[in-house]
Design a protein around this motif. Sequence first.
Motif: not given
Length: 128
Positions: A37-52
């Motif tokens: 799974c590739v997650v970019d910190t500038t995309y909304r899903n970084y915080t919305r999906s709580r990947w952060n």
Amino acid sequence: MKNYLLTKITGKLGKLNGSQIYTLTFVDADTLDTLECVVDTTYRNYTRSRWNEVIENELFGVYTNLNRSSSKTSKGKQVINADSYPQLEERNTQSELEDYIKAKRKQINKQKLPLETVGPLATLFDFT
């Protein structure tokens, strides 16, 4: 519900906008297939999906509620959709996850190990 083991988190700077990009490596708990799974910190899903939370706290362990994509990486690995909402079912150390994977691999190869050799994950997964 399908269980996935988060075994590795790696980060690098993105080429397009210099953002931090993380690759999370998961292992299917049943088949031992590797997924990314590739997650970019500038995309909304970084915080919305709580990947952060997963990344910043290094929450290795057993996850559910992950959606597989039909696409594959350039290395042929299956992809977890970054718009998934990961649900941590059991937190584990990387060492515990490695022990589980080794035991499961031996079971798949018809070389069964006693349950007590796999640690806390033995309570979540039935090897019989």
